[in-house]
Design a protein around this motif. Structure first.
Motif, PDB file in Angstrom:
ATOM      1  N   ASN A 111       0.446  -1.065  -0.156  1.00  0.00           N
ATOM      2  CA  ASN A 111      -0.227  -0.050  -0.027  1.00  0.00           C
ATOM      3  C   ASN A 111       1.247   1.160  -0.107  1.00  0.00           C
ATOM      4  N   GLN A 112       1.907   0.896  -0.913  1.00  0.00           N
ATOM      5  CA  GLN A 112       3.481   1.912  -0.715  1.00  0.00           C
ATOM      6  C   GLN A 112       3.882   2.785   0.804  1.00  0.00           C
ATOM      7  N   GLY A 113       3.055   2.074   1.730  1.00  0.00           N
ATOM      8  CA  GLY A 113       3.991   1.969   3.017  1.00  0.00           C
ATOM      9  C   GLY A 113       3.464   2.839   4.251  1.00  0.00           C
ATOM     10  N   TYR A 114       2.334   4.401   3.557  1.00  0.00           N
ATOM     11  CA  TYR A 114       1.768   4.860   4.517  1.00  0.00           C
ATOM     12  C   TYR A 114       0.178   4.492   4.883  1.00  0.00           C
ATOM     13  N   CYS A 115       0.722   3.944   6.034  1.00  0.00           N
ATOM     14  CA  CYS A 115       0.092   2.749   6.279  1.00  0.00           C
ATOM     15  C   CYS A 115       0.021   2.929   8.448  1.00  0.00           C
ATOM     16  N   ILE A 116      -1.223   3.759   9.261  1.00  0.00           N
ATOM     17  CA  ILE A 116      -1.312   3.298  10.210  1.00  0.00           C
ATOM     18  C   ILE A 116      -2.619   2.180  10.532  1.00  0.00           C
ATOM     19  N   SER A 117      -1.740   1.270  11.721  1.00  0.00           N
ATOM     20  CA  SER A 117      -3.065   0.315  12.111  1.00  0.00           C
ATOM     21  C   SER A 117      -2.644   0.306  13.121  1.00  0.00           C
ATOM     22  N   VAL A 118      -4.411   0.208  14.130  1.00  0.00           N
ATOM     23  CA  VAL A 118      -4.152   0.659  15.567  1.00  0.00           C
ATOM     24  C   VAL A 118      -5.437  -0.764  16.081  1.00  0.00           C
ATOM     25  N   GLY A 119      -5.262  -0.863  17.431  1.00  0.00           N
ATOM     26  CA  GLY A 119      -6.309  -1.228  17.980  1.00  0.00           C
ATOM     27  C   GLY A 119      -7.470  -0.362  18.549  1.00  0.00           C
ATOM     28  N   ASP A 120      -6.827   0.744  18.372  1.00  0.00           N
ATOM     29  CA  ASP A 120      -8.562   1.961  18.957  1.00  0.00           C
ATOM     30  C   ASP A 120      -8.527   2.869  18.572  1.00  0.00           C
ATOM     31  N   ASP A 121      -9.383   3.546  18.352  1.00  0.00           N
ATOM     32  CA  ASP A 121      -9.176   5.229  18.089  1.00  0.00           C
ATOM     33  C   ASP A 121      -8.032   6.293  19.446  1.00  0.00           C
ATOM     34  N   LYS A 122      -8.750   5.545  20.237  1.00  0.00           N
ATOM     35  CA  LYS A 122      -8.300   6.300  21.632  1.00  0.00           C
ATOM     36  C   LYS A 122      -6.749   7.224  21.661  1.00  0.00           C
ATOM     37  N   ILE A 123      -5.959   6.330  20.970  1.00  0.00           N
ATOM     38  CA  ILE A 123      -4.965   7.045  20.408  1.00  0.00           C
ATOM     39  C   ILE A 123      -3.914   8.142  19.520  1.00  0.00           C
ATOM     40  N   PHE A 124      -5.865   8.353  19.310  1.00  0.00           N
ATOM     41  CA  PHE A 124      -5.787  10.392  18.356  1.00  0.00           C
ATOM     42  C   PHE A 124      -6.438  11.225  20.050  1.00  0.00           C
ATOM     43  N   ASP A 125      -6.939  10.816  20.865  1.00  0.00           N
ATOM     44  CA  ASP A 125      -8.336  10.866  21.561  1.00  0.00           C
ATOM     45  C   ASP A 125      -6.772  12.534  21.735  1.00  0.00           C
ATOM     46  N   SER A 126      -5.655  12.612  21.693  1.00  0.00           N
ATOM     47  CA  SER A 126      -5.153  14.333  22.070  1.00  0.00           C
ATOM     48  C   SER A 126      -5.009  15.154  21.122  1.00  0.00           C
ATOM     49  N   LEU A 127      -5.183  14.515  19.668  1.00  0.00           N
ATOM     50  CA  LEU A 127      -4.806  14.939  18.248  1.00  0.00           C
ATOM     51  C   LEU A 127      -6.266  16.179  17.773  1.00  0.00           C
ATOM     52  N   GLU A 169      -3.403  17.415   7.216  1.00  0.00           N
ATOM     53  CA  GLU A 169      -3.494  18.283   6.061  1.00  0.00           C
ATOM     54  C   GLU A 169      -2.555  17.400   5.664  1.00  0.00           C
ATOM     55  N   GLU A 170      -0.989  17.932   6.281  1.00  0.00           N
ATOM     56  CA  GLU A 170       0.212  18.424   5.947  1.00  0.00           C
ATOM     57  C   GLU A 170       0.290  16.139   5.410  1.00  0.00           C
ATOM     58  N   TYR A 171      -0.436  15.543   6.131  1.00  0.00           N
ATOM     59  CA  TYR A 171       0.777  14.147   6.401  1.00  0.00           C
ATOM     60  C   TYR A 171      -0.408  13.193   5.548  1.00  0.00           C
ATOM     61  N   PHE A 172      -1.319  13.202   7.347  1.00  0.00           N
ATOM     62  CA  PHE A 172      -2.740  12.291   6.982  1.00  0.00           C
ATOM     63  C   PHE A 172      -3.209  11.994   5.570  1.00  0.00           C
ATOM     64  N   LYS A 173      -2.800  12.751   5.053  1.00  0.00           N
ATOM     65  CA  LYS A 173      -4.395  12.862   3.437  1.00  0.00           C
ATOM     66  C   LYS A 173      -3.500  11.695   3.264  1.00  0.00           C
ATOM     67  N   LYS A 174      -2.185  11.186   3.408  1.00  0.00           N
ATOM     68  CA  LYS A 174      -1.233  10.401   2.262  1.00  0.00           C
ATOM     69  C   LYS A 174      -1.634   8.538   2.904  1.00  0.00           C
ATOM     70  N   PHE A 175      -2.422   8.629   4.518  1.00  0.00           N
ATOM     71  CA  PHE A 175      -2.053   7.165   4.784  1.00  0.00           C
ATOM     72  C   PHE A 175      -3.286   6.327   4.975  1.00  0.00           C
ATOM     73  N   ARG A 176      -2.774   5.971   5.024  1.00  0.00           N
ATOM     74  CA  ARG A 176      -4.239   4.199   5.120  1.00  0.00           C
ATOM     75  C   ARG A 176      -3.956   4.337   6.630  1.00  0.00           C
ATOM     76  N   PHE A 177      -5.891   4.558   6.980  1.00  0.00           N
ATOM     77  CA  PHE A 177      -5.685   3.777   8.696  1.00  0.00           C
ATOM     78  C   PHE A 177      -6.999   2.695   8.725  1.00  0.00           C
ATOM     79  N   SER A 178      -6.572   1.850   9.391  1.00  0.00           N
ATOM     80  CA  SER A 178      -7.212   1.099  10.198  1.00  0.00           C
ATOM     81  C   SER A 178      -7.572   0.829  11.371  1.00  0.00           C
TER      82      SER A 178
END
Length: 597
Positions: A559-575, A583-592
């Motif tokens: 998948n061209q290497g742009y991936c973030i796969s986590v067990g739950d979405d709590k890891i993004f609570d502080s974002l 806008e600058e980076y996450f638009k490149k990634f595939r999230f799971s």
């Protein structure tokens, strides 16, 4: 009555340990090893003479650096209290005996306000007195006071705020006792008598008992903070510092102490760090060590007294400042009980005067050759008969290469090669032979020919500091299942921490890696908290699989290497939703987000 008062003090470097500081100081009533012997008895008699002499209103007790002063004085005061309870003492005209005191013990005061508050709180037992003007101290009921200013770190002008000759004007027969590591401070406090404890005046047994008493007292103090380390283990921690008589980098002692098994096994690296910092804080707070941001030193008088004792005990060989012709003979190495050798800060060109063979020391556990710039070569077979070696420190030497016999050190836990300016690269095959290696200290060594380093599958490695390798661009620690702490070079471009025990981005100094292009974090189930607020960029390629039980590495790269796969979405609570990362980076990634269960 004895009251121990602990005024607040400002320790900027140790703000995280305020609770420890309070409990550590308040433990001054803990039982400790009794100090007995000719020198201690002589000191005891001097203190008793000052306590009983009505002409002496202030006396000071300093020396022994930071070791044992408070403990020894407590033992004398305990004797004072016992005698005061007896019925056969002579009383003065007001019905008071010459050893009957209301005792106010002020630990480490920083101002006359600390002293006044402590006195009024103890004597009056009335909060109204806490705001009394100094002149109104006379209104407190007449009592005979023994005011102990313990571990005084700076001059306090008791006379300068209206307490001139308070000992006789306010409470006749009262006394002030001052303890400090500084003779200058004691002199400034206008003491009638200065009593000095000197290390060179102690016998070897007395010096050892003094250290053991302090270590036992520290152990009691730590126990109140649920840190259970015995006095003997603390003695080993402290005397281990003497293997570096001229001082050593302060950040590394935790690794040494852990690997030498002094501070036990803890459920987390963070707990071990806390224990190390707690010990360092207490040692420094009690003036047992001097330290700055980089180095820890033990005072010269303690080194001069205690190092010969270590040598006489036969388990250590400690020599510093040796010239090239003074390296120990092989037979000195081969004593049956010898466990640790330290030849620090000299000009030796060889660790031992050779007799045609390497030393046969399978029982040796520690070898420290730190700060020997003329040591440019270690013979190829030198380590063949050191199978028990756990710690090897060749830092700040002139070595140009590592001997092949290094691979025979299968029990080695810590290898230190920091500040080795002539060491051009690392023989990776030798490092991989050290399968029990836990800590690799390579800081400030440039390794100009080292561009790639793979330490994959070294199962026990938990700590790597390689921040000085300025040409290193690729580093892989994949499969190092115990790995937790990395100090990388700032120009690193590719980093693989897959299947490690990394738990925070700060554990590998992510904020420092401004040139990082590829970061692999596959199977990093311990990495659960991300400080998004402190992250302003991501590498071009980030392969992060929180659980690694549903998305193999091949899928990421497909998948061209742009991936973030986590067990739950709590890891993004502080974002923040407004973060530029979206806008600058996450638009490149595939999230799971897929459960790890």
């Amino acid at each position: 009555m004895v009251a121990v008062m602990t005024p607040s003090r400002d320790y900027d470097q140790w703000e995280r340990y305020d609770n420890l500081k309070d409990k550590e100081m308040a433990s001054e009533d803990a039982a400790v090893v009794m100090l007995s012997g000719g020198s201690f008895e002589e000191m005891r008699q001097q203190i008793w003479k000052c306590l009983k002499d009505p002409e002496i209103t202030r006396f000071s007790f300093h020396g022994w650096e930071g070791v044992g002063r408070s403990i020894f004085l407590r033992q004398v005061i305990d004797e004072l209290l016992k005698q005061a309870k007896s019925h056969d003492e002579e009383e003065d005209e007001e019905g008071r005996s010459d050893t009957s005191y209301q005792i106010v013990w002020v630990r480490a005061p920083s101002s006359v306000g600390d002293v006044r508050t402590s006195i009024t709180r103890v004597i009056s037992q009335n909060e109204d007195y806490l705001n009394l003007d100094v002149r109104n101290l006379r209104s407190i009921p007449n009592q005979k006071i023994l005011l102990i200013l313990d571990d005084l770190q700076q001059f306090i002008n008791l006379d300068g705020v209206g307490l001139s000759r308070w000992e006789s004007m306010v409470w006749p027969g009262s006394k002030v006792v001052i303890t400090s590591h500084s003779k200058e401070i004691c002199s400034k406090m206008n003491s009638n008598v200065n009593i000095e404890g000197r290390w060179e005046g102690l016998s070897d047994d007395e010096a050892w008992d003094l250290l053991l008493a302090e270590a036992t007292d520290i152990a009691n103090s730590l126990a109140t903070f649920n840190i259970n380390i015995g006095g003997d283990a603390l003695m080993q921690c402290y005397t281990y510092l003497l293997l570096f008589p001229d001082g050593a980098p302060s950040n590394d002692y935790s690794a040494y102490w852990k690997i030498e098994c002094f501070i036990g096994t803890f459920e987390s690296l963070e707990k071990m760090r806390f224990v190390y910092r707690s010990l360092r804080f207490i040692f420094e707070n009690r003036a047992m060590i001097l330290s700055d941001d980089s180095y820890i030193h033990v005072s010269e008088s303690i080194v001069s007294k205690v190092v010969p004792i270590l040598n006489q005990q036969g388990r250590c060989l400690v020599r510093c400042g040796l010239e090239r012709e003074e390296a120990p003979n092989v037979d000195e190495w081969e004593k049956d009980d010898l466990k640790r050798i330290s030849l620090v800060g000299g000009n030796i060109t060889t660790p031992t005067l050779q007799v045609g063979r390497p030393p046969n020391v399978p029982q040796l556990s520690t070898l420290i050759l730190y700060q020997n710039p003329l040591l440019r070569e270690v013979l190829d077979d030198f380590f063949h008969n050191m199978q028990g070696l756990r710690v090897l420190d060749l830092s700040d030497t002139g070595i140009k290469s590592l001997p092949s016999s290094l691979s025979s050190l299968t029990n080695l836990r810590l290898l230190a090669l920091s500040h080795c300016q002539n060491l051009e690269t690392l023989p990776i095959h030798l490092l991989h032979a050290l399968q029990n290696l836990e800590a690799l200290l390579l800081q400030k060594s440039p390794f100009p020919k080292l561009t790639q380093l793979s330490l994959n599958m070294m199962q026990h490695l938990y700590y790597l500091n390689i921040d000085g390798a300025y040409n290193l661009t690729q580093l892989s620690l994949r499969g190092c299942s115990s790995f937790q702490v990395l100090y990388p070079p700032k120009d690193l471009e590719i980093l693989n921490l897959s299947s490690t025990k990394i738990s925070e981005f700060d554990d590998f100094r992510f904020w420092k890696l401004t040139r990082l292009r590829l970061l692999d974090l596959l199977d990093t189930k311990h990495l659960k908290v991300v400080p998004w607020h402190a992250i302003d960029r991501l590498p071009q390629t980030l392969n992060w699989d929180h659980c690694s039980n549903h998305s193999p590495a091949e899928e990421f790269h497909a998948n061209q290497g742009y991936c973030i796969s986590v067990g739950d979405d709590k890891i993004f609570d502080s974002l923040s939703k407004d973060s530029e990362l979206w806008e600058e980076y996450f638009k490149k990634f595939r999230f799971s987000v897929i459960s790890c269960d």
